[in-house]
Design an enzyme around this catalytic site. Structure first.
Site, PDB file in Angstrom:
ATOM      1  N   HIS A 130      -4.670  -7.904   0.422  1.00  0.00           N
ATOM      2  CA  HIS A 130      -3.995  -6.614   0.554  1.00  0.00           C
ATOM      3  C   HIS A 130      -3.232  -6.459   1.863  1.00  0.00           C
ATOM      4  CE1 HIS A 130      -3.402  -2.396  -0.482  1.00  0.00           C
ATOM      5  NE2 HIS A 130      -3.814  -2.051   0.734  1.00  0.00           N
ATOM      6  N   TYR A 175      -3.656  11.228   0.911  1.00  0.00           N
ATOM      7  CA  TYR A 175      -4.106  11.007  -0.470  1.00  0.00           C
ATOM      8  C   TYR A 175      -4.083  12.298  -1.267  1.00  0.00           C
ATOM      9  CZ  TYR A 175      -5.485   6.221   0.538  1.00  0.00           C
ATOM     10  OH  TYR A 175      -5.454   4.889   0.867  1.00  0.00           O
ATOM     11  N   ASP A 209       0.846  -1.188   0.000  1.00  0.00           N
ATOM     12  CA  ASP A 209       0.000   0.000   0.000  1.00  0.00           C
ATOM     13  C   ASP A 209       0.888   1.247   0.000  1.00  0.00           C
ATOM     14  OD1 ASP A 209      -3.127   0.575   0.422  1.00  0.00           O
ATOM     15  OD2 ASP A 209      -2.007   2.053   1.579  1.00  0.00           O
TER      16      ASP A 209
END
Length: 451
Positions: A427, A373, A226
């Site tokens: 993930h 982000y 990630d």
């Protein structure tokens, strides 16, 4: 038809060649200051201070009061997890959190490993630092930096740490023994959030590089998935002479390679795809296009106006749990959306899931974590053209959000020495399949340290 295929192939090649050219050999190291106000003229305090996770009765009472006041909307019939987190199952989560989950016990568990803080570029950076309990005669531990992502935390690594630092007591050989450092990204958990705009994955890579130098490591291994994969990649791009090896369980490959996909279906070997690649990528419409689109709505929100949704999540433990735990469902296995409970307890315990949520709730870090982000918007494409010159290994877990074939990985990581098709897992690999990930890290390091 063949003329159309030929023209499409030429176009795809031209686009691929243009966007994949090397931009530069390394990223500039630069410097930064993310604390409040102007940078002080006095030298920064470089001391490393012990830190302990703590809680208080009032913190727990406030949590319980807010859970008691939760208002939920009934789910649609037969919606399962297709509309997001199913509120019927959320009732069970909230009941367990309110009546059975023991946060004090989990705090004791978190303090099982040594925690520290140190000030870097104006921010208090938190990290866990675990040394081997014992070493074989004549051996020195291998320093390994492990970096988490969103919506995870340093806690993701708690199950893999003993496999790396104390392998003999966990059924593994002592050929490779690691000293593990797990920092919290600035604005996550106990790492201070930036007071200024612009703290992105490149700046974080620089901060963590400074952390490793401060701990006395001049050469070290790095690992991540990630955001951790991107941060570690940037570190390898920035200071390749200090990175002995880069191990990833997710790779950001963004350039024009996707343009060739509709041709791959007819001649996969021509493009270097294996049969296993095709199994993991077909049907393309679902796994390469629709699924990433379905799972990336949060990303658009957090890349544009993270503070707005942050206001709601930071005020409601029920909302925060639903928002975070939904990712632990469908990012672990996309098929879990077909289940009424999202399959959460098939791979994780409620204690593990809620401990991670508590690291966002008790620190109020959800908004600052989401800002990461926005700060990285456009950063992925900008740095994707900088190839990585250090030895690299990738563990390709079959239920990762999108499969990245070895051929694509080598385009950005030309010194790819290890590429593993993992038998299972998604993930959150370190938390879900710690032994599989530990074995692959050890295999990768073994390839680099052959006698």
């Amino acid at each position: 038809m063949w003329l159309e295929i030929l023209l499409a192939s030429v176009l795809a090649f031209v686009v691929y060649w243009f966007v994949s050219r090397d931009k530069e050999e390394t990223l500039p190291l630069e410097d930064g200051w993310w604390g409040p106000g102007a940078r002080p003229t006095a030298p920064e305090d470089e001391s490393i201070r012990p830190f302990k996770v703590e809680t208080a009765d009032e913190e727990i009472k406030d949590l319980h009061r807010r859970i008691d006041g939760t208002r939920l909307t009934p789910p649609l019939e037969d919606s399962r997890f297709h509309y997001g987190f199913n509120s019927n199952y959320l009732k069970k989560i909230l009941s367990y959190w309110r009546n059975e989950f023991d946060w004090r016990k989990q705090v004791e568990m978190l303090n099982r490993y040594p925690h520290f803080k140190t000030r870097i570029e104006g921010l208090d950076i938190h990290f866990v630092h675990v040394k081997p309990p014992h070493l074989p005669p004549g051996r020195t531990p291998k320093p390994l930096l492990m970096v988490h992502g969103w919506p995870g935390s340093f806690y993701e690594f708690y199950k893999i740490i003993p496999l790396l630092t104390d392998p003999a007591n966990h059924g593994l050989s002592e050929e490779h023994v690691f000293e593990v450092i797990c920092p919290s990204i600035p604005g996550y958990a106990f790492s201070e959030a930036a007071s200024k705009k612009g703290l992105n994955s490149v700046a974080t890579a620089r901060i963590f590089y400074k952390l490793m130098l401060r701990l006395g490591f001049r050469e070290f291994y790095i690992q991540g998935g990630d955001w951790g994969a991107l941060i570690c990649t940037h570190m390898a791009q920035m200071v390749p002479s200090h990175v002995k090896g880069l191990h990833l369980n997710m790779a950001f490959i963004l350039n024009g390679r996707v343009l060739t996909l509709f041709l791959v279906r007819h001649c996969p070997r021509l493009f270097g795809f294996t049969q296993r690649d095709m199994e993991l990528m077909l049907p393309f419409e679902e796994k390469i296009f629709y699924r990433p689109l379905r799972e990336s709505g949060y990303m658009h929100i957090q890349s544009t106006k993270p503070d707005t949704v942050g206001c709601a999540l930071n005020d409601s433990p029920a909302g925060l749990a639903a928002y975070i735990l939904e990712k632990f469902s469908t990012w672990t296995d996309s098929e879990f959306q077909e289940l009424e409970d999202g399959g959460l307890e098939r791979k994780f315990s409620l204690d593990d899931l809620l401990t991670n949520v508590m690291l966002y709730w008790t620190t109020g870090a959800i908004t600052s974590s989401q800002r990461f982000y926005k700060e990285n918007r456009g950063q992925l494409f900008k740095q994707d053209r900088v190839k990585v010159s250090v030895p690299t290994g990738l563990a390709a877990f079959p239920c990762e959000l999108m499969h990245v074939p070895e051929r694509w990985v080598k385009g950005k990581y030309p010194r790819l020495v290890s590429y593993s098709y993992m038998p299972r897992g998604g993930h959150f690999a370190a938390l879900e399949e710690p032994e599989l990930l530990a074995r692959d890290i050890r295999k990768f390091v073994g390839l680099l340290e052959l006698p």
